[in-house]
Enzyme design. Structure first.
Site, mmCIF file in Angstrom:
data_model
loop_
_atom_site.group_PDB
_atom_site.id
_atom_site.type_symbol
_atom_site.label_atom_id
_atom_site.label_comp_id
_atom_site.label_asym_id
_atom_site.label_seq_id
_atom_site.Cartn_x
_atom_site.Cartn_y
_atom_site.Cartn_z
ATOM 1 C CD GLU A 1 -11.135 2.473 13.396
ATOM 2 O OE1 GLU A 1 -11.833 1.569 12.890
ATOM 3 O OE2 GLU A 1 -10.081 2.860 12.885
ATOM 4 C CB ILE B 1 -0.973 -0.009 1.198
ATOM 5 C CG1 ILE B 1 -1.881 -1.247 1.138
ATOM 6 C CG2 ILE B 1 -1.823 1.260 1.194
ATOM 7 C CD1 ILE B 1 -2.779 -1.451 2.352
ATOM 8 C CG HIS C 1 -11.444 1.578 9.258
ATOM 9 N ND1 HIS C 1 -10.945 0.916 10.361
ATOM 10 C CD2 HIS C 1 -10.789 1.050 8.194
ATOM 11 C CE1 HIS C 1 -10.033 0.038 9.969
ATOM 12 N NE2 HIS C 1 -9.924 0.106 8.659
ATOM 13 N NE ARG D 1 -5.996 -2.385 11.598
ATOM 14 C CZ ARG D 1 -6.579 -2.448 10.401
ATOM 15 N NH1 ARG D 1 -6.785 -1.351 9.702
ATOM 16 N NH2 ARG D 1 -6.988 -3.598 9.897
ATOM 17 N N GLY E 1 -11.014 2.977 3.892
ATOM 18 C CA GLY E 1 -9.914 2.821 2.928
ATOM 19 C C GLY E 1 -10.208 1.810 1.831
ATOM 20 C CB THR F 1 -5.015 4.988 5.190
ATOM 21 O OG1 THR F 1 -3.690 4.803 4.670
ATOM 22 C CG2 THR F 1 -5.633 6.241 4.628
#
Ligand code: DGY
Length: 323
Positions: free
Chosen positions: A271, A159, A289, A242, A291, A240
């Protein structure tokens, strides 16, 4: 031959649920309510496979005194810091994840956050929707340019590399990288990226920082008050990866006192609770969240998870085994 009994802990895209039902004896969660720790333990004791997500609490203690029927826990998602990997291994349970299929999608969202924070897009939208926009003027909503600015990428897996390509080829950004292991020079050369040894070297040199490292205990509060203080006062932090990678209280302080200029966050420490201080920061862009949340990617993730359990029940080591 009886089909393996498989539990999906959350509602999945319909195409994947249908595919799962063809292959396995599937139990769905049409109400989409998280199972909680007790529910996960019960699932592991009563199904051959449990297909979990980031909202499932499979952390330390889950496997204590468990009598599992499940031999595979297939996570729908690439990150697995919500799973006690060692505990699962000790309990004889294989854990898999879903890498690759979400690289582009997640990097797209990191770039979205970077752009939104740089160009104050969230603030601008809030102003329009609140009916407070009084019209164009030379000093209105002044943000910061992105093109040609330096991007620091922390964690240079797939990523991170996808993010580097977007930033470098799309916006002409020089790329600096910090990663635990030495990155293959061929991979660095693709975007002209330069790897530095420490965060202390990286942070002061960058206009933007984007986090792409794993979460979990090892990276908890990797970005803390001391490291935020090393960033430029004009810099923007994007996360993006954790939530636990960033000390949210320290970030709120840094955003409120001008230690850094802004942040774009897709993930949070607790979260779905978001630190109250962050909600007060106009210079923070906050997304829930999302992504990997495109139709294509969410189906791709599901199919990848199904492939892992199919391989497992066929007696093949799953492609995405992580323990
Ligand atoms: C991932 O794939 O890790 C996403 O963050 C959802 O868990």
């Amino acid at each position: 031959m009886t089909k393996p009994r498989v539990l999906l802990t959350r509602k999945w895209p319909e195409a994947v649920e249908n595919a799962a039902a063809e292959l396995f004896d599937v139990t769905l969660n049409p109400d989409d309510k998280p199972l909680g720790r007790a529910g996960i333990r019960a699932a592991l004791e009563n199904y051959d496979a449990v297909l979990a997500t980031v909202t499932d609490d499979v952390k330390e203690g889950t496997f204590t005194n468990l009598k599992p029927m499940a031999r595979i826990l297939a996570n729908y998602g690439v990150g697995f810091s919500h799973i006690d990997i060692e505990g699962a291994r000790a309990a004889g349970i294989t854990v898999t994840n879903t890498p690759d299929v979400l690289n582009d999608c997640t990097a797209d969202l990191a770039m979205t956050l970077l752009m939104m924070a740089a160009r104050r897009a969230g603030e601008g939208e809030r102003e329009v929707r609140a009916g407070k926009w009084t019209g164009w003027r030379p000093t209105h909503m002044i943000g910061t340019s992105v093109t040609g600015k330096t991007l620091g990428i922390i964690g240079f897996g797939r990523i991170g590399q996808a993010m580097a390509r977007r930033a470098h080829f799309g916006f002409g950004m020089p790329i600096l990288v910090q990663s635990r292991s030495a990155v293959d020079p061929v991979i660095l050369a693709e975007t002209g990226a330069v790897q530095v040894d420490t965060l202390e070297t990286l942070l002061p040199q960058c206009d933007f920082i984007s986090l792409h490292c794993p979460g979990g205990v090892v990276n908890k509060h990797l970005i803390n008050a001391d490291r935020l203080a090393l960033m430029r006062p004009t810099a923007i932090l994007v996360n993006t990866a954790r939530g636990e990678v960033v000390d949210e209280a320290a970030l709120v302080d840094a955003l409120k006192t001008g230690v850094i200029a802004g942040a774009g966050l897709d993930v949070f420490e607790a979260e779905p609770t978001v630190h109250a201080g962050l909600l007060e920061c106009q210079n923070a862009v906050l997304l829930p969240h999302m992504g990997s949340s495109t139709r294509e990617t969410r189906v791709g993730m599901g199919m990848r998870a199904l492939k892992n359990i199919q391989q497992f029940f066929d007696g093949i080591e799953p492609d995405d085994k992580v323990n």
